[in-house]
Design a protein around this motif. Structure first.
Motif, short mmCIF file in Angstrom:
data_model
loop_
_atom_site.label_atom_id
_atom_site.label_comp_id
_atom_site.label_asym_id
_atom_site.label_seq_id
_atom_site.Cartn_x
_atom_site.Cartn_y
_atom_site.Cartn_z
N LYS A 48 0.86 -1.29 -0.14
CA LYS A 48 -0.03 -0.10 -0.25
C LYS A 48 0.62 0.81 -0.07
O LYS A 48 0.27 2.32 -0.23
N SER A 49 2.14 1.05 0.23
CA SER A 49 3.16 2.67 -0.20
C SER A 49 2.92 3.41 -1.36
O SER A 49 2.77 2.52 -2.11
N ASP A 50 3.22 4.57 -0.89
CA ASP A 50 3.11 5.27 -1.69
C ASP A 50 4.43 4.81 -3.03
O ASP A 50 4.47 4.96 -4.24
N THR A 51 4.86 4.35 -1.93
CA THR A 51 6.36 3.87 -2.97
C THR A 51 5.87 2.69 -4.34
O THR A 51 6.48 2.93 -5.69
N ASP A 52 5.36 2.23 -3.99
CA ASP A 52 5.25 0.66 -4.35
C ASP A 52 4.15 1.00 -5.90
O ASP A 52 4.01 0.63 -6.58
N LYS A 53 3.11 2.01 -4.86
CA LYS A 53 2.08 2.66 -5.98
C LYS A 53 2.73 3.42 -7.33
O LYS A 53 2.94 2.66 -8.58
N ILE A 54 3.85 4.27 -7.07
CA ILE A 54 4.76 5.23 -8.48
C ILE A 54 5.34 3.99 -8.71
O ILE A 54 5.77 3.89 -10.37
N ILE A 55 6.28 2.84 -8.16
CA ILE A 55 6.71 1.64 -9.23
C ILE A 55 5.95 1.69 -10.31
O ILE A 55 5.98 0.96 -10.86
N GLY A 56 4.68 0.88 -9.13
CA GLY A 56 3.71 0.37 -10.23
C GLY A 56 3.87 0.72 -11.65
O GLY A 56 3.38 0.64 -12.43
N LEU A 57 2.66 2.30 -10.63
CA LEU A 57 2.82 2.80 -12.10
C LEU A 57 3.56 3.29 -13.38
O LEU A 57 3.34 3.42 -14.96
N GLY A 58 4.65 3.76 -12.63
CA GLY A 58 6.12 3.89 -13.81
C GLY A 58 6.08 2.83 -14.76
O GLY A 58 7.17 2.82 -15.39
N ILE A 59 6.21 1.55 -13.59
CA ILE A 59 6.94 0.21 -15.53
C ILE A 59 5.58 0.22 -15.91
O ILE A 59 5.62 -0.58 -17.19
N GLY A 60 4.16 0.82 -15.78
CA GLY A 60 3.48 0.90 -17.01
C GLY A 60 2.06 -0.06 -17.08
O GLY A 60 1.54 0.18 -17.79
N ALA A 61 1.41 0.25 -15.71
CA ALA A 61 0.08 0.18 -15.01
C ALA A 61 -0.29 0.97 -15.54
O ALA A 61 0.02 2.39 -15.53
N ASP A 62 -1.91 1.07 -16.15
CA ASP A 62 -2.80 1.90 -15.74
C ASP A 62 -3.45 2.67 -14.47
O ASP A 62 -4.36 3.71 -14.54
N ASP A 63 -3.58 1.19 -13.69
CA ASP A 63 -3.97 1.44 -12.14
C ASP A 63 -3.89 0.38 -11.05
O ASP A 63 -2.66 -0.04 -11.57
N TYR A 64 -3.55 1.13 -10.13
CA TYR A 64 -3.21 0.56 -8.91
C TYR A 64 -4.56 0.19 -7.79
O TYR A 64 -4.24 1.13 -7.24
N VAL A 65 -4.17 -0.91 -7.56
CA VAL A 65 -5.99 -1.61 -7.01
C VAL A 65 -5.25 -2.17 -5.39
O VAL A 65 -4.42 -3.22 -5.62
N THR A 66 -5.50 -1.20 -4.47
CA THR A 66 -5.10 -2.64 -3.22
C THR A 66 -5.26 -2.98 -2.31
O THR A 66 -6.60 -2.78 -2.03
#
Length: 168
Positions: free
Chosen positions: A19-37
């Motif tokens: 759930k951390s902001d860093t994990d979300k930023i990395i996930g979106l940064g590698i190409g994901a269009d959305d991130y759901v925790t």
């Protein structure tokens, strides 16, 4: 990120317990269009999927390839499977049309006979490369004003053929 992924319109949603902001930023940064925790409600997930699919459908419609390929003295309609040359309808067989459309869509690129067999006839076609020679001759007879001095389909000696777009 690999080049083929950089241009993909396929929606990607990451579902994660992180759930951390860093994990979300990395996930979106590698190409994901959305991130759901986790935990998430099924309703929220369905809404996010529908939103991504709407976006994907919109992008797919916008990026539809041009259905008509035009050159001076030649028009190829990919949707109607028709060809007009110098103002007249050109009658082509299905394979002649496919070969012409493939080469015209790749204007200027030189193809070996083997590459043309592979791309137009498919991997499962086991054929003699003379098939290409015959089809090119037939196409020239049908689309060229003077088949012995072709404007469109040029021979690249020792290699194969290329579509030149009507230049002399």
């Amino acid at each position: 990120m690999p080049e083929d992924q950089a241009e993909s319109n396929i929606p990607i949603i990451i579902m994660s317990a992180k759930k951390s902001d860093t994990d979300k930023i990395i996930g979106l940064g590698i190409g994901a269009d959305d991130y759901v925790t986790k935990p998430f409600s099924p309703g929220e997930l369905v809404a996010r999927i529908k939103a991504q699919l709407r976006r994907f459908k919109h992008l797919s419609v916008q990026k539809e390839p041009e259905s008509i390929i035009r050159f001076p003295g030649l028009e190829i309609n990919l949707k109607e499977y028709t060809v007009h040359g110098d103002g007249r309808v050109v009658e082509l067989s299905a394979k002649e049309f496919q070969l012409l459309a493939f080469m015209a869509a790749n204007k200027g690129q030189v193809f070996t006979k083997e590459q043309l067999l592979e791309n137009v006839w498919g991997y499962q076609h086991v054929g003699d490369t003379n098939t290409i020679t015959v089809y090119v001759r037939k196409l020239r007879e049908k689309i060229e004003t003077n088949p012995s001095e072709p404007r469109f389909i040029k021979t690249v000696w020792g290699i194969g053929y290329k579509f030149d777009g009507g230049s002399q």
